[in-house]
Design a protein around this motif. Sequence first.
Motif, short mmCIF file in Angstrom:
data_model
loop_
_atom_site.label_atom_id
_atom_site.label_comp_id
_atom_site.label_asym_id
_atom_site.label_seq_id
_atom_site.Cartn_x
_atom_site.Cartn_y
_atom_site.Cartn_z
N LEU A 1 19.32 41.91 10.42
CA LEU A 1 20.39 42.79 10.70
C LEU A 1 20.91 42.64 12.22
O LEU A 1 22.14 42.59 12.32
N LEU A 2 20.05 41.98 13.20
CA LEU A 2 20.67 41.82 14.33
C LEU A 2 21.49 40.38 14.34
O LEU A 2 22.47 40.40 14.94
N THR A 3 21.19 39.44 13.39
CA THR A 3 21.94 38.19 13.08
C THR A 3 23.15 38.58 12.55
O THR A 3 24.09 38.13 12.82
N PHE A 4 22.99 39.50 11.59
CA PHE A 4 24.23 39.77 10.80
C PHE A 4 25.12 40.63 11.74
O PHE A 4 26.55 40.37 11.86
N ALA A 5 24.77 41.32 12.63
CA ALA A 5 25.57 42.23 13.47
C ALA A 5 26.33 40.97 14.29
O ALA A 5 27.55 41.30 14.87
N GLU A 6 25.42 40.46 14.72
CA GLU A 6 26.03 39.35 15.92
C GLU A 6 27.37 38.40 15.42
O GLU A 6 28.46 38.30 15.91
N TYR A 7 26.97 37.95 14.08
CA TYR A 7 27.98 36.88 13.62
C TYR A 7 28.93 37.66 12.57
O TYR A 7 30.13 36.89 12.31
N ASN A 8 28.92 38.84 12.44
CA ASN A 8 30.04 39.59 11.70
C ASN A 8 30.89 40.18 12.83
O ASN A 8 32.17 40.75 12.22
N SER A 9 30.65 40.15 14.02
CA SER A 9 31.59 40.71 15.01
C SER A 9 32.47 39.52 15.43
O SER A 9 32.33 38.24 15.51
N SER A 10 33.71 40.12 15.70
CA SER A 10 34.79 39.24 16.12
C SER A 10 34.59 38.81 17.38
O SER A 10 35.20 37.61 17.82
#
Length: 274
Positions: free
Chosen positions: A43-52
């Motif tokens: 989840l942390l990785t997804f939130a980081e890389y899904n952010s602009s």
Amino acid sequence: MLARFTGAALRGLLVALVVAFPSLLLPVSAPEIATLLALVAALLTFAEYNSSYPSIVEFRSAPPLNRLRYVALLVTVLALTLIAKQRIEPTHLTALVSGLGGLLGHWTDFPYSPVRLAVLMLPPDASAATVETLRTAAGLSYVIALLTVAAFLLAVRGFGWPVAHGAFNVWTNLPLFDPTAGGDVVHRLQRDGQINTVLGILLPFAIPALIKLSSALIQPLPFTEPQTMIWLISAWAFLPASMIMRGIALMRIAGLIAQKRRRAYADADAAQAA
């Protein structure tokens, strides 16, 4: 939008796999804890890389630095898991990895080497099997770390990282670096790069010494537990290598900024002369 979402989801899944590998291949007493940690990491990785906009992960748009880090951690964790599995459920694959690790462990286990210091972390009453397993794991993981640093040096020196893939955006790739904090940017980058490099070189020697000293005050770490051995040796090898790579990257960026400044000054002088 869809491409960023898909890429972030894939990265999250890959990070979760690294965290879950030991629990998937080895018997564990509390698999729910490993599942929770893998989910949190994903989840942390997804939130980081899904952010602009960047938040904490550095060099998001400067491959292959983070890819090399991931591959190094993946290979290290998987190899150490197979080495630990050799003592529980031996197979041809675990025997092959253990044999290679044992060979590298004996090659790198010489006086004052990081591998020798890692072996000395064990208590005096440790069994011969435990000593051999730790030497095998330490030797293999340390060689993987050295090869990863060498691969990044090749990317910098041989393939012109990071400008070979286009312009380097300092704000996107260094979100925690504030260029307005004071002092010359080039000097600050060079200083931070040198500090990271020196710490990365010293940590493989310092970590075993600190663990050995702390064992006199607190209960020694249970190296006979496979999960403890896997994650401790992985951190012992991976974190210093990651710091060295970060130091090399920062000094490379400082050199590029200084080079751009010299070019700008030369163009300005040429314009005034004309």
